[in-house]
Scaffold this motif. Structure first.
Motif, short mmCIF file in Angstrom:
data_model
loop_
_atom_site.label_atom_id
_atom_site.label_comp_id
_atom_site.label_asym_id
_atom_site.label_seq_id
_atom_site.Cartn_x
_atom_site.Cartn_y
_atom_site.Cartn_z
N PRO A 6 0.83 -1.20 0.00
CA PRO A 6 0.00 0.00 0.00
C PRO A 6 0.87 1.26 0.00
N VAL A 7 0.39 2.29 -0.67
CA VAL A 7 1.08 3.58 -0.70
C VAL A 7 0.45 4.52 0.33
N CYS A 8 1.24 4.93 1.30
CA CYS A 8 0.78 5.88 2.32
C CYS A 8 1.28 7.28 1.93
N TRP A 9 0.35 8.22 1.78
CA TRP A 9 0.71 9.59 1.37
C TRP A 9 -0.53 10.45 1.44
N PRO A 10 -0.53 11.67 1.91
CA PRO A 10 0.60 12.49 2.36
C PRO A 10 0.80 12.47 3.87
N PHE A 57 4.95 16.87 4.30
CA PHE A 57 4.20 15.63 4.16
C PHE A 57 4.98 14.48 4.79
N ASN A 58 4.29 13.35 4.96
CA ASN A 58 4.90 12.07 5.31
C ASN A 58 4.44 11.04 4.29
N CYS A 59 5.14 9.93 4.23
CA CYS A 59 4.74 8.87 3.29
C CYS A 59 5.40 7.56 3.70
N ALA A 60 4.93 6.48 3.09
CA ALA A 60 5.52 5.17 3.38
C ALA A 60 5.16 4.18 2.30
N SER A 117 16.33 0.51 1.88
CA SER A 117 15.53 1.72 1.93
C SER A 117 16.40 2.94 1.63
N LYS A 118 15.84 3.88 0.89
CA LYS A 118 16.52 5.13 0.58
C LYS A 118 15.53 6.29 0.78
N GLY A 119 16.04 7.39 1.36
CA GLY A 119 15.21 8.56 1.57
C GLY A 119 14.35 8.48 2.81
N ASN A 120 14.40 7.38 3.53
CA ASN A 120 13.56 7.20 4.71
C ASN A 120 14.19 7.84 5.93
N ASP A 121 13.34 8.22 6.90
CA ASP A 121 13.85 8.66 8.20
C ASP A 121 13.48 7.67 9.29
N LYS A 164 8.67 15.84 6.11
CA LYS A 164 9.58 16.27 5.06
C LYS A 164 9.04 17.55 4.44
N THR A 165 9.88 18.57 4.36
CA THR A 165 9.48 19.84 3.75
C THR A 165 10.15 19.98 2.39
N LEU A 166 9.34 20.32 1.39
CA LEU A 166 9.86 20.55 0.04
C LEU A 166 9.63 22.01 -0.34
N ALA A 167 10.68 22.66 -0.79
CA ALA A 167 10.58 24.01 -1.31
C ALA A 167 9.95 23.96 -2.71
N PRO A 168 9.41 25.07 -3.19
CA PRO A 168 8.86 25.10 -4.55
C PRO A 168 9.88 24.60 -5.58
N GLY A 169 9.44 23.70 -6.43
CA GLY A 169 10.30 23.14 -7.47
C GLY A 169 11.14 21.97 -7.01
#
Length: 283
Positions: free
Chosen positions: A68-72, A154-157, A226-230, A266-271
């Protein structure tokens, strides 16, 4: 329609499935939820994912099992009362679109995107893409891009259910540090060694574990990169499975969730874009 011979389309109970079969493995993906249901490497012919025999495969509810995709958000961490918004977000209950399919000498690649990424609880401008590469391994990348003019958080898994022959003869290797115990008022505890499952387990490991191993009957069965995970989430409902409507009461004996997760924000700046990746490596 898929543009490569290793991908075929089938339909059942109103759902559309993509079936992958190449020289290395077979896999099945439901467009409902962008949900991976199966990964069977040809090297040993053994299924690496677990899907409940009572899973809803008709679009009425999220599918129990697979990936399953968990988001956001993860679980009920959406800032409102529990149950006010869908657990694990709103991507796993919508129909995804096939964007592209391609073949290389090493794998078949499927690219999917959800129908929408704005809904109650998350009204931001962004895009989500999932890339699935099926070869000797299965590589899954969940990519979020901020397409707006303001930062987003957002968060995701990737909430992966792994198949195991017997949970009581299963051990997890490679996890260290502290975890939050959801079953004990979110108390902080140290990771056990050896890491076996002996009862209901719901833990958020607060370190970015990069490689974990699932060992069954003394043999490494599957490696989880896993990559990108906290964080890394470990879950098994044990006998509480009897109270879950889409699980067999004894289904817990044959499944173990090891989830590549982003649970601390996780915070993403515009772009800016971000990829959460999980690689399933048969052993």
């Amino acid at each position: 329609m898929p543009s490569v011979s290793s991908v075929t389309v089938s339909e059942s109970n109103g759902l559309t499935f993509l079936d992958v079969s190449n020289a290395f493995a077979s896999a099945r993906i439901s467009l409902f939820g962008g949900h991976i249901l199966s990964f069977i490497p040809n090297s040993d012919g053994k299924e690496r994912l677990w899907v409940s025999p009572h899973a809803y495969l008709n679009g009425e509810r999220p599918i129990r099992g697979g990936i399953p995709v968990c988001w956001p958000w993860f679980s009920d961490d959406h800032g409102r009362e529990k149950g006010a918004l869908p657990a694990h977000g709103f991507l796993r209950t919508q129909v995804w679109k096939l964007i592209n399919s391609a073949e290389t000498e090493n794998s078949t690649t499927i690219t999917l995107s959800p129908s929408f990424t704005r809904a109650e609880g998350f009204e931001n401008d962004c895009s989500v893409t999932m890339i699935i590469a099926v070869g000797k391994t299965m590589e899954v990348s969940l990519i979020t891009e901020n397409t707006g003019v303001a930062p987003i958080e957002f968060n995701c898994a990737l909430h992966t259910y792994f198949h195991v022959d017997d949970i009581q003869n299963t051990q997890i290797n490679g996890i260290e540090g502290q975890y939050k115990d959801k079953l004990d008022d979110w108390g902080l505890k140290e990771t056990p060694h050896p890491y076996t499952i002996t009862g209901e387990t719901d833990r958020i490991h607060l370190v970015p574990v990069k490689t974990a191993e699932i060992e069954v009957d003394g043999t490494i069965y599957t490696e989880v990169i896993s990559k990108g995970n906290d964080s890394l989430v470990v879950w098994n409902p044990w006998q509480s499975a009897a109270s879950i409507s889409d699980m067999d009461p004894f289904g817990y004996k044959h499944m173990l969730c090891v989830e590549t997760s982003l649970t601390q924000g996780k915070t993403l700046a515009p772009g800016e874009s971000f990829a959460l990746e999980q690689i399933i490596v048969p052993r």
